[in-house]
Enzyme design. Structure first.
Site, mmCIF file in Angstrom:
data_model
loop_
_atom_site.group_PDB
_atom_site.id
_atom_site.type_symbol
_atom_site.label_atom_id
_atom_site.label_comp_id
_atom_site.label_asym_id
_atom_site.label_seq_id
_atom_site.Cartn_x
_atom_site.Cartn_y
_atom_site.Cartn_z
ATOM 1 N N GLY A 1 34.100 44.308 36.773
ATOM 2 C CA GLY A 1 34.378 45.539 37.223
ATOM 3 C C GLY A 1 34.918 45.704 38.184
ATOM 4 N NE ARG A 2 36.910 46.439 43.818
ATOM 5 C CZ ARG A 2 36.520 47.025 45.272
ATOM 6 N NH1 ARG A 2 35.896 45.927 46.055
ATOM 7 N NH2 ARG A 2 36.350 47.894 45.294
ATOM 8 C CG ASP B 1 37.467 36.673 42.055
ATOM 9 O OD1 ASP B 1 38.710 37.109 42.258
ATOM 10 O OD2 ASP B 1 36.736 36.945 42.383
ATOM 11 C CG LEU C 1 27.900 35.352 35.602
ATOM 12 C CD1 LEU C 1 29.135 34.892 37.429
ATOM 13 C CD2 LEU C 1 28.231 34.881 34.621
ATOM 14 C CB CYS D 1 48.209 40.650 38.878
ATOM 15 S SG CYS D 1 47.197 41.640 39.825
ATOM 16 C CG ASP E 1 33.548 33.978 38.634
ATOM 17 O OD1 ASP E 1 34.596 35.485 38.547
ATOM 18 O OD2 ASP E 1 33.122 33.896 39.823
ATOM 19 C CD GLU F 1 16.992 33.873 40.046
ATOM 20 O OE1 GLU F 1 16.000 34.968 40.959
ATOM 21 O OE2 GLU F 1 16.138 33.021 39.297
ATOM 22 C CB CYS G 1 47.709 43.134 43.528
ATOM 23 S SG CYS G 1 48.534 44.836 41.851
ATOM 24 C CG HIS H 1 25.860 30.257 40.409
ATOM 25 N ND1 HIS H 1 25.805 30.067 40.800
ATOM 26 C CD2 HIS H 1 26.700 31.638 39.955
ATOM 27 C CE1 HIS H 1 26.867 30.674 41.477
ATOM 28 N NE2 HIS H 1 27.111 32.028 41.021
#
Length: 526
Positions: free
Chosen positions: A244-245, A194, A403, A214, A192, A127, A205, A401
């Site tokens: 990407g961020r 974050d 990603l 950080c 993941d 998928e 930040c 899930h």
């Protein structure tokens, strides 16, 4: 005809006994604060307080007061980085299309997910979920071949797309099937990280912004999780990808990992989970002793990061709120009261001094109820609470899930979601990752310097190779793909080497399965 980059690539367009060290000499911290620290340590020495002698046994170096451990590898370049928020650069549809036409590695994404070059169910029943430019979200997309995959992405021109599981049937046929006929069969085990999960302890930040100071939280998390996956579970093919961020994703691609059912995925996620509860929920790490080998090993990895990142770069305990939080994690009320009195009298006392004060005041013997073992264990728990990986466990628990795919563009920053070389994780700088604007400009610059390659030697390649224009290599006539003209090349080269190792194991495993006698054993046991 190849898509012209000129004029479209400008950013102006919208688009159990561990040595827990204190901080290293604060060369990067404020000079005044360092001078104050040195003066206070001198006063402690005059008073007969040798902090390193807190424990009168073989564990004297549990909490040394002076500087941090030798950093044989040296400080990461990211540790010296200044705070530079990632700018928002809107990526317009023309720039996105040019990226897909010229740079996106469709062929290598296909080989990675297909586990070989001959199309198979591993890719055909996979998928994909596309986020279109108008924010429409299309799930259950699938492609039998790399060429059709590429054609559809170019046609739909999504702002990004995500990868889901391999199903028992083609996901596009789900509406024609009875309930329960389409089941997920396999998918990479994913994790993941974050940085927003660290907002209660990072001071440089907040929210989506990141900087070198950080980003160290992501670096230390990658090292802990990667080590556990390899040494405790025996996985080998682990690819880390920059989001990407403000984060990173892990794709564990071993056949054994891909075939894990959800209950075992939950078990692995639980094994790696340590920091529990919210930032206001009291003690978030409360471990039994002796420490589990995984925790003890992680503590060894994280000690230098606590010394540098928590105590110096973040100055985590400088504020009165965080100082109170630190006191709440210590086990002795008398000691806590003495520390609070000392810190209230010096509001600007740096974190390095506050951490050293714990041992210094414990040594004075003012608290008759102090249990030195309990204090040592509490400090271990504190190190882990402020440095141990904070994973989004829900991402890892279910096969279904989705990603984000490697090498897509983050629509908010324009940066490419590139793989992170696990052997050089401390060298990875998210702020130096190329943007789509950078890459298209680099192609323009290369083509301008090699005009011959844009005329008689230019040619279109078969669809699915991730580029629409190749140039001739003067040395041997080899055709140069567009990504090789840009700073994306080392990331794609690393991805190709990762695929090669994975594909090799797939071939060996297939031969072994074909040759092995049939048994009733559980192939999922590990």
């Amino acid at each position: 005809m190849p898509h012209s980059v000129s004029g479209n690539s400008s950013p102006s367009r919208e688009v159990e006994d561990d040595v827990l060290p204190d901080a290293p000499p604060a060369e990067t911290s404020n000079d005044t604060a360092q001078g104050e620290t040195d003066g206070e340590r001198a006063e402690d020495v005059k008073a007969g307080v040798q902090l390193q002698d807190l424990f009168n046994d073989d564990e004297d170096d549990e909490f040394p007061a002076s500087g941090a451990p030798d950093n044989k590898k040296g400080n990461s370049p990211m540790q010296e980085a200044t705070i530079t928020p990632i700018p928002v650069q809107k990526v317009d549809t023309e720039v996105m299309l040019a990226f897909y036409q010229r740079l996106f590695p469709f062929r290598y994404i296909f080989q990675w997910l297909n586990h070989g070059i001959i199309p198979s169910r591993d890719f055909g029943n996979r998928e994909f979920a596309l986020t279109l430019q108008n924010e429409a979200y299309l799930r259950y997309q699938s492609y039998p071949t790399a060429d059709l995959f590429r054609k559809d992405i170019l046609k739909m021109n999504p702002s990004r797309f995500e990868i889901g599981p391999v199903y028992s049937t083609n996901p596009r046929d789900r509406k024609t099937l009875r309930g329960g006929q389409m089941k997920p069969l396999s998918k990479e085990l994913v994790f993941d990280i974050d940085l927003t999960d660290y907002d209660d302890i990072r001071t440089c930040c907040t929210k989506a912004n990141i900087c070198g100071k950080c980003w160290a939280f992501v670096t230390m998390s990658i090292k802990v999780v990667d080590t556990a996956l390899r040494e405790d579970f025996g996985f080998e093919h682990i690819m880390w990808v920059y989001s990407g961020r403000r984060g990173a994703h892990a794709w564990v691609c071993d056949p054994r990992a891909r075939n894990l059912p959800d209950d075992r995925r939950r078990a692995i996620a639980g094994y790696l989970e340590l920091v529990r509860g919210g930032s206001q929920s009291g003690k978030r790490v409360n471990l039994k002793r002796p420490l589990h080998p995984h925790i003890a090993r992680s503590l060894e990895i994280l000690k230098p990061y606590f010394a540098q990142t928590t105590l110096i770069d973040q100055e985590t305990f400088c504020s009165s709120e965080q100082a109170d939080r630190l006191l709440a994690l210590l086990p002795d009320k008398t000691l806590n009261d003495a520390l609070r009195k000392k810190w209230d009298s010096a509001p600007d006392r740096p974190s390095t001094s506050k951490w050293a004060d714990i041992d210094a005041l414990a040594k004075t013997g003012k608290s008759s109820t102090l249990n030195t073992t309990a204090l040592r264990e509490a400090k271990q728990d504190i190190v882990l609470e402020y440095t141990y990986p904070r994973l989004d466990a829900e991402v890892s628990k279910k096969m279904i899930h989705l990603l984000k795919s490697p090498f897509v563009i983050h629509p908010g920053t324009g940066r490419v979601c590139v793989p992170i070389d696990g052997r050089k994780v401390e060298e990875f700088d998210p702020l130096s990752v190329p943007t789509v604007f950078d890459l298209l400009s680099e192609i323009d610059a290369y083509d301008a310097q090699h005009p011959a390659g844009n005329n008689s030697n230019a040619t279109d390649i078969p669809e699915g190779d991730g580029s629409t224009q190749l140039d001739s290599d003067a040395k041997g006539g080899r055709r140069i793909q567009d990504y090789e003209k840009t700073s994306l090349k080392p990331y794609i080269d690393y991805f190709r080497s990762f695929i090669a190792g994975l594909t090799k194991e797939e071939r060996v495993g297939k031969r072994e399965r074909d040759d092995a006698p049939k048994t009733g054993g559980d192939p999922m046991e590990f």
